[in-house]
Design a protein around this motif. Structure first.
Motif, PDB file in Angstrom:
ATOM      1  N   PRO A 132      -3.382 -20.522  23.289  1.00  0.00           N
ATOM      2  CA  PRO A 132      -3.000 -20.433  21.874  1.00  0.00           C
ATOM      3  C   PRO A 132      -1.515 -20.733  21.632  1.00  0.00           C
ATOM      4  CG  PRO A 132      -4.418 -18.607  22.458  1.00  0.00           C
ATOM      5  CD  PRO A 132      -4.072 -19.313  23.741  1.00  0.00           C
ATOM      6  N   TYR A 133      -0.671 -20.269  22.524  1.00  0.00           N
ATOM      7  CA  TYR A 133       0.766 -20.524  22.388  1.00  0.00           C
ATOM      8  C   TYR A 133       1.060 -22.015  22.561  1.00  0.00           C
ATOM      9  CZ  TYR A 133       5.773 -20.412  23.416  1.00  0.00           C
ATOM     10  OH  TYR A 133       7.124 -20.641  23.410  1.00  0.00           O
ATOM     11  N   ARG A 134       0.490 -22.621  23.599  1.00  0.00           N
ATOM     12  CA  ARG A 134       0.735 -24.041  23.855  1.00  0.00           C
ATOM     13  C   ARG A 134       0.258 -24.908  22.695  1.00  0.00           C
ATOM     14  NH1 ARG A 134      -1.209 -25.933  29.566  1.00  0.00           N
ATOM     15  NH2 ARG A 134       0.103 -27.687  29.004  1.00  0.00           N
ATOM     16  N   LEU A 135      -0.933 -24.612  22.181  1.00  0.00           N
ATOM     17  CA  LEU A 135      -1.457 -25.393  21.058  1.00  0.00           C
ATOM     18  C   LEU A 135      -0.598 -25.196  19.812  1.00  0.00           C
ATOM     19  CD1 LEU A 135      -5.311 -24.918  21.465  1.00  0.00           C
ATOM     20  CD2 LEU A 135      -3.968 -26.984  21.923  1.00  0.00           C
ATOM     21  N   SER A 136      -0.153 -23.969  19.576  1.00  0.00           N
ATOM     22  CA  SER A 136       0.687 -23.680  18.413  1.00  0.00           C
ATOM     23  C   SER A 136       2.010 -24.439  18.491  1.00  0.00           C
ATOM     24  CB  SER A 136       0.945 -22.175  18.315  1.00  0.00           C
ATOM     25  OG  SER A 136       1.785 -21.894  17.234  1.00  0.00           O
ATOM     26  N   VAL A 137       2.657 -24.402  19.650  1.00  0.00           N
ATOM     27  CA  VAL A 137       3.924 -25.114  19.822  1.00  0.00           C
ATOM     28  C   VAL A 137       3.711 -26.615  19.641  1.00  0.00           C
ATOM     29  CG1 VAL A 137       5.723 -25.715  21.509  1.00  0.00           C
ATOM     30  CG2 VAL A 137       4.999 -23.331  21.236  1.00  0.00           C
ATOM     31  N   LEU A 138       2.668 -27.152  20.264  1.00  0.00           N
ATOM     32  CA  LEU A 138       2.378 -28.583  20.136  1.00  0.00           C
ATOM     33  C   LEU A 138       2.107 -28.950  18.676  1.00  0.00           C
ATOM     34  CD1 LEU A 138       1.865 -31.349  21.454  1.00  0.00           C
ATOM     35  CD2 LEU A 138      -0.508 -30.619  21.802  1.00  0.00           C
ATOM     36  N   THR A 139       1.283 -28.151  18.013  1.00  0.00           N
ATOM     37  CA  THR A 139       0.971 -28.399  16.608  1.00  0.00           C
ATOM     38  C   THR A 139       2.231 -28.347  15.750  1.00  0.00           C
ATOM     39  OG1 THR A 139      -1.244 -27.513  16.861  1.00  0.00           O
ATOM     40  CG2 THR A 139      -0.369 -27.584  14.625  1.00  0.00           C
ATOM     41  N   ASN A 140       3.072 -27.358  15.974  1.00  0.00           N
ATOM     42  CA  ASN A 140       4.310 -27.240  15.194  1.00  0.00           C
ATOM     43  C   ASN A 140       5.214 -28.451  15.410  1.00  0.00           C
ATOM     44  OD1 ASN A 140       3.538 -24.796  14.104  1.00  0.00           O
ATOM     45  ND2 ASN A 140       4.675 -23.588  15.595  1.00  0.00           N
ATOM     46  N   ARG A 141       5.323 -28.904  16.649  1.00  0.00           N
ATOM     47  CA  ARG A 141       6.175 -30.070  16.932  1.00  0.00           C
ATOM     48  C   ARG A 141       5.608 -31.334  16.292  1.00  0.00           C
ATOM     49  NH1 ARG A 141       7.513 -28.376  23.134  1.00  0.00           N
ATOM     50  NH2 ARG A 141       9.196 -26.940  22.581  1.00  0.00           N
ATOM     51  N   ILE A 142       4.308 -31.517  16.395  1.00  0.00           N
ATOM     52  CA  ILE A 142       3.683 -32.695  15.786  1.00  0.00           C
ATOM     53  C   ILE A 142       3.800 -32.632  14.268  1.00  0.00           C
ATOM     54  CG2 ILE A 142       1.470 -33.869  15.394  1.00  0.00           C
ATOM     55  CD1 ILE A 142       0.747 -33.133  18.319  1.00  0.00           C
ATOM     56  N   SER A 143       3.508 -31.469  13.684  1.00  0.00           N
ATOM     57  CA  SER A 143       3.589 -31.320  12.222  1.00  0.00           C
ATOM     58  C   SER A 143       5.012 -31.525  11.720  1.00  0.00           C
ATOM     59  CB  SER A 143       3.094 -29.935  11.799  1.00  0.00           C
ATOM     60  OG  SER A 143       1.709 -29.832  11.994  1.00  0.00           O
ATOM     61  N   ARG A 144       5.991 -31.018  12.465  1.00  0.00           N
ATOM     62  CA  ARG A 144       7.388 -31.170  12.052  1.00  0.00           C
ATOM     63  C   ARG A 144       7.792 -32.637  12.069  1.00  0.00           C
ATOM     64  NH1 ARG A 144      10.392 -27.004  14.875  1.00  0.00           N
ATOM     65  NH2 ARG A 144       9.425 -28.105  16.553  1.00  0.00           N
ATOM     66  N   GLY A 145       7.334 -33.377  13.074  1.00  0.00           N
ATOM     67  CA  GLY A 145       7.648 -34.803  13.138  1.00  0.00           C
ATOM     68  C   GLY A 145       7.064 -35.560  11.963  1.00  0.00           C
ATOM     69  N   LEU A 146       5.819 -35.243  11.616  1.00  0.00           N
ATOM     70  CA  LEU A 146       5.195 -35.879  10.463  1.00  0.00           C
ATOM     71  C   LEU A 146       5.857 -35.416   9.169  1.00  0.00           C
ATOM     72  CD1 LEU A 146       3.033 -37.726   9.300  1.00  0.00           C
ATOM     73  CD2 LEU A 146       1.438 -35.808   9.415  1.00  0.00           C
ATOM     74  N   ALA A 147       6.179 -34.142   9.101  1.00  0.00           N
ATOM     75  CA  ALA A 147       6.820 -33.601   7.888  1.00  0.00           C
ATOM     76  C   ALA A 147       8.146 -34.296   7.609  1.00  0.00           C
ATOM     77  CB  ALA A 147       7.021 -32.094   8.014  1.00  0.00           C
ATOM     78  N   ASP A 148       8.870 -34.654   8.665  1.00  0.00           N
ATOM     79  CA  ASP A 148      10.137 -35.370   8.472  1.00  0.00           C
ATOM     80  C   ASP A 148       9.906 -36.667   7.706  1.00  0.00           C
ATOM     81  OD1 ASP A 148      11.481 -33.398   9.855  1.00  0.00           O
ATOM     82  OD2 ASP A 148      11.628 -34.535  11.729  1.00  0.00           O
ATOM     83  N   ILE A 149       8.755 -37.289   7.938  1.00  0.00           N
ATOM     84  CA  ILE A 149       8.438 -38.559   7.281  1.00  0.00           C
ATOM     85  C   ILE A 149       8.190 -38.360   5.790  1.00  0.00           C
ATOM     86  CG2 ILE A 149       6.699 -40.404   7.140  1.00  0.00           C
ATOM     87  CD1 ILE A 149       6.376 -40.065  10.226  1.00  0.00           C
ATOM     88  N   TYR A 150       7.341 -37.380   5.414  1.00  0.00           N
ATOM     89  CA  TYR A 150       6.981 -37.260   4.004  1.00  0.00           C
ATOM     90  C   TYR A 150       7.845 -36.288   3.215  1.00  0.00           C
ATOM     91  CZ  TYR A 150       4.064 -33.406   5.768  1.00  0.00           C
ATOM     92  OH  TYR A 150       3.604 -32.283   6.380  1.00  0.00           O
ATOM     93  N   SER A 151       8.471 -35.321   3.860  1.00  0.00           N
ATOM     94  CA  SER A 151       9.271 -34.367   3.083  1.00  0.00           C
ATOM     95  C   SER A 151      10.528 -35.022   2.543  1.00  0.00           C
ATOM     96  CB  SER A 151       9.615 -33.122   3.905  1.00  0.00           C
ATOM     97  OG  SER A 151      10.453 -33.457   4.987  1.00  0.00           O
ATOM     98  N   GLU A 152      11.142 -35.869   3.338  1.00  0.00           N
ATOM     99  CA  GLU A 152      12.357 -36.553   2.896  1.00  0.00           C
ATOM    100  C   GLU A 152      12.053 -37.511   1.739  1.00  0.00           C
ATOM    101  OE1 GLU A 152      15.223 -39.763   4.942  1.00  0.00           O
ATOM    102  OE2 GLU A 152      15.073 -37.841   6.005  1.00  0.00           O
ATOM    103  N   ARG A 153      10.946 -38.206   1.854  1.00  0.00           N
ATOM    104  CA  ARG A 153      10.597 -39.220   0.858  1.00  0.00           C
ATOM    105  C   ARG A 153      10.001 -38.632  -0.419  1.00  0.00           C
ATOM    106  NH1 ARG A 153       7.548 -44.775   2.492  1.00  0.00           N
ATOM    107  NH2 ARG A 153       7.588 -45.740   0.440  1.00  0.00           N
ATOM    108  N   PHE A 154       9.161 -37.579  -0.265  1.00  0.00           N
ATOM    109  CA  PHE A 154       8.437 -37.042  -1.415  1.00  0.00           C
ATOM    110  C   PHE A 154       8.777 -35.592  -1.760  1.00  0.00           C
ATOM    111  CE2 PHE A 154       5.739 -40.454   0.237  1.00  0.00           C
ATOM    112  CZ  PHE A 154       5.634 -41.231  -0.907  1.00  0.00           C
ATOM    113  N   GLY A 155       9.546 -34.935  -0.916  1.00  0.00           N
ATOM    114  CA  GLY A 155       9.936 -33.550  -1.189  1.00  0.00           C
ATOM    115  C   GLY A 155       8.769 -32.576  -1.153  1.00  0.00           C
ATOM    116  N   ILE A 156       7.803 -32.825  -0.281  1.00  0.00           N
ATOM    117  CA  ILE A 156       6.664 -31.911  -0.176  1.00  0.00           C
ATOM    118  C   ILE A 156       6.661 -31.247   1.202  1.00  0.00           C
ATOM    119  CG2 ILE A 156       5.205 -33.058  -1.876  1.00  0.00           C
ATOM    120  CD1 ILE A 156       3.738 -34.448   0.360  1.00  0.00           C
ATOM    121  N   SER A 157       6.141 -30.033   1.229  1.00  0.00           N
ATOM    122  CA  SER A 157       6.082 -29.247   2.462  1.00  0.00           C
ATOM    123  C   SER A 157       4.834 -29.591   3.266  1.00  0.00           C
ATOM    124  CB  SER A 157       6.064 -27.758   2.117  1.00  0.00           C
ATOM    125  OG  SER A 157       4.821 -27.420   1.508  1.00  0.00           O
ATOM    126  N   VAL A 158       4.765 -29.047   4.473  1.00  0.00           N
ATOM    127  CA  VAL A 158       3.585 -29.248   5.321  1.00  0.00           C
ATOM    128  C   VAL A 158       2.337 -28.734   4.603  1.00  0.00           C
ATOM    129  CG1 VAL A 158       2.465 -28.550   7.492  1.00  0.00           C
ATOM    130  CG2 VAL A 158       4.887 -29.167   7.487  1.00  0.00           C
TER     131      VAL A 158
END
Length: 161
Positions: free
Chosen positions: A28-54
């Protein structure tokens, strides 16, 4: 072979025996960390451009695929907290990225759909998200990607309600 996530009891500084959890091997910890890292990378793409959260993106993504869900339906489909979904829905309604209407057969229930502006955001983010997914999965060959997808489905199946 992987190490077990839990070790034998060891004495702490006060002499009490406690089991130790090796977080780096705990699924559970490994999946959570991986998910958070992947989501944060994607969030960088759309949050900067559209101002929306995960959370807001997940609501948009779900409504883009399954229009006409209630907020509870979005929460169930995404396994997100209902309060977090409710807050995201409120922000998206405020920004006119989604619309809320009363359900045809049950006037007590409201349903959500993307607005034209929401569809425009969705239509821009989806190709970016798919490209990001391709880059995340790039270290895996085609057979490994298929195996990974099958393993994910196998782990998810007993957890679905």
């Amino acid at each position: 072979m992987t190490r077990p996530a839990v070790s034998e009891p060891a004495a702490d500084h006060e002499g009490h025996a406690h089991r130790s959890l090796d977080l780096e091997q705990f699924l559970p910890y490994r999946l959570s960390v991986l998910t958070n890292r992947i989501s944060r990378g994607l969030a960088d793409i759309y949050s900067e451009r559209f101002g929306i959260s995960v959370t807001e993106w997940r609501v948009i993504a779900v409504l883009g695929r399954y229009p006409g869900l209630s907020a509870n339906g979005v929460a169930e489909r995404t396994a997100m907290d209902k309060v977090a979904v409710s807050r995201a829905v409120a922000r998206l309604l405020e920004r006119a990225l989604i619309e809320r209407e009363m359900h045809d057969s049950d006037r007590r229930r409201s349903v959500l759909e993307l607005s034209e502006a929401g569809h425009a955001v969705y239509d821009v983010i989806v190709p970016l998200a798919l490209e990001y997914q391709r880059s995340v999965l790039a270290p895996l060959d085609e057979a490994e990607r298929a195996t990974f997808a099958a393993m994910m489905a196998k782990l998810e199946a007993p957890l679905k309600e």
